[in-house]
Design a protein around this motif. Sequence first.
Motif, PDB file in Angstrom:
ATOM      1  N   GLU A 189       7.909 104.861  58.052  1.00  0.00           N
ATOM      2  CA  GLU A 189       6.554 104.990  57.512  1.00  0.00           C
ATOM      3  C   GLU A 189       6.328 106.276  56.706  1.00  0.00           C
ATOM      4  O   GLU A 189       5.300 106.392  56.035  1.00  0.00           O
ATOM      5  CB  GLU A 189       5.528 104.925  58.649  1.00  0.00           C
ATOM      6  CG  GLU A 189       5.548 103.613  59.415  1.00  0.00           C
ATOM      7  CD  GLU A 189       5.198 102.410  58.547  1.00  0.00           C
ATOM      8  OE1 GLU A 189       4.381 102.537  57.624  1.00  0.00           O
ATOM      9  OE2 GLU A 189       5.772 101.320  58.798  1.00  0.00           O
ATOM     10  N   GLU A 207       6.083 109.045  53.925  1.00  0.00           N
ATOM     11  CA  GLU A 207       6.057 109.087  52.464  1.00  0.00           C
ATOM     12  C   GLU A 207       7.072 110.119  52.018  1.00  0.00           C
ATOM     13  O   GLU A 207       7.076 111.249  52.503  1.00  0.00           O
ATOM     14  CB  GLU A 207       4.661 109.456  51.974  1.00  0.00           C
ATOM     15  CG  GLU A 207       3.660 108.353  52.200  1.00  0.00           C
ATOM     16  CD  GLU A 207       2.316 108.656  51.568  1.00  0.00           C
ATOM     17  OE1 GLU A 207       2.269 109.373  50.543  1.00  0.00           O
ATOM     18  OE2 GLU A 207       1.318 108.173  52.119  1.00  0.00           O
ATOM     19  N   ARG A 208       7.939 109.708  51.108  1.00  0.00           N
ATOM     20  CA  ARG A 208       8.983 110.599  50.625  1.00  0.00           C
ATOM     21  C   ARG A 208       9.421 110.163  49.242  1.00  0.00           C
ATOM     22  O   ARG A 208       8.830 109.256  48.672  1.00  0.00           O
ATOM     23  CB  ARG A 208      10.142 110.647  51.601  1.00  0.00           C
ATOM     24  CG  ARG A 208      10.749 109.311  51.951  1.00  0.00           C
ATOM     25  CD  ARG A 208      11.746 109.511  53.084  1.00  0.00           C
ATOM     26  NE  ARG A 208      12.424 108.314  53.473  1.00  0.00           N
ATOM     27  CZ  ARG A 208      12.014 107.466  54.396  1.00  0.00           C
ATOM     28  NH1 ARG A 208      10.890 107.678  55.017  1.00  0.00           N
ATOM     29  NH2 ARG A 208      12.723 106.407  54.700  1.00  0.00           N
ATOM     30  N   SER A 209      10.470 110.791  48.742  1.00  0.00           N
ATOM     31  CA  SER A 209      10.908 110.525  47.371  1.00  0.00           C
ATOM     32  C   SER A 209      12.336 110.032  47.321  1.00  0.00           C
ATOM     33  O   SER A 209      13.131 110.263  48.240  1.00  0.00           O
ATOM     34  CB  SER A 209      10.824 111.807  46.531  1.00  0.00           C
ATOM     35  OG  SER A 209       9.497 112.243  46.392  1.00  0.00           O
ATOM     36  N   ALA A 262       8.586 107.557  44.001  1.00  0.00           N
ATOM     37  CA  ALA A 262       8.257 107.251  45.398  1.00  0.00           C
ATOM     38  C   ALA A 262       9.407 106.460  46.026  1.00  0.00           C
ATOM     39  O   ALA A 262       9.998 105.587  45.383  1.00  0.00           O
ATOM     40  CB  ALA A 262       6.970 106.457  45.478  1.00  0.00           C
ATOM     41  N   TYR A 263       9.719 106.765  47.271  1.00  0.00           N
ATOM     42  CA  TYR A 263      10.774 106.077  48.016  1.00  0.00           C
ATOM     43  C   TYR A 263      10.377 104.625  48.228  1.00  0.00           C
ATOM     44  O   TYR A 263       9.244 104.321  48.588  1.00  0.00           O
ATOM     45  CB  TYR A 263      10.966 106.790  49.356  1.00  0.00           C
ATOM     46  CG  TYR A 263      12.147 106.329  50.159  1.00  0.00           C
ATOM     47  CD1 TYR A 263      13.414 106.837  49.919  1.00  0.00           C
ATOM     48  CD2 TYR A 263      11.990 105.413  51.196  1.00  0.00           C
ATOM     49  CE1 TYR A 263      14.500 106.431  50.676  1.00  0.00           C
ATOM     50  CE2 TYR A 263      13.076 105.009  51.961  1.00  0.00           C
ATOM     51  CZ  TYR A 263      14.324 105.522  51.691  1.00  0.00           C
ATOM     52  OH  TYR A 263      15.403 105.116  52.443  1.00  0.00           O
TER      53      TYR A 263
END
Length: 177
Positions: free
Chosen positions: A150, A152-154, A165-166
């Motif tokens: 869940e 948020e990362r790249s 965005a990942y």
Amino acid sequence: MWNMEQFVADCRTAVDQDASHKSVAEVVDRAMRDPASVTQALGEPTESGIIPIYKSTDLTIVNVIWKPGMTVMPHNHEMWAVIGIYGGREDNIFWRRVADDPEGRIEAAGARALSTGQCAPLGKDLIHSVTNPIPKLTGAIHVYGGDFFEAERSEWDPENLTEHAYDMAKVRSLFED
């Protein structure tokens, strides 16, 4: 004999006592001292996949099985991780952001190969790409200091190294193809 339920409990206790990766790294290191036992408990890998073992807001444990020649684009986790290889090899390229680049480009900054029985911590801010360079499946236990699914990362485009965005669905499809 390695026991998955005990491993999860030991990781859970480690995180409850120390929110950093250090205590979990000791748990993973103990497990990787007997990789054959981990393989026996999980089963010999037969296909690639991202198989959740445990998930909470502050801890995720995943059995990651890499197919031969597979590469996952540069990405970050936004949380620490500890990786333990119970069979095969995982090559990591470490990346750093290019200063003042408006598109968030990265450049290579180092590398590390992990083989059967080895483990390594990855810092919260680390960016890496991963390749299985050998002609057989690689099995690894990945332990994350948060909710891996869940967060948020790249990720970075593998061709031009620009940040986006990942996309978890895209990553899962890499393991399924």
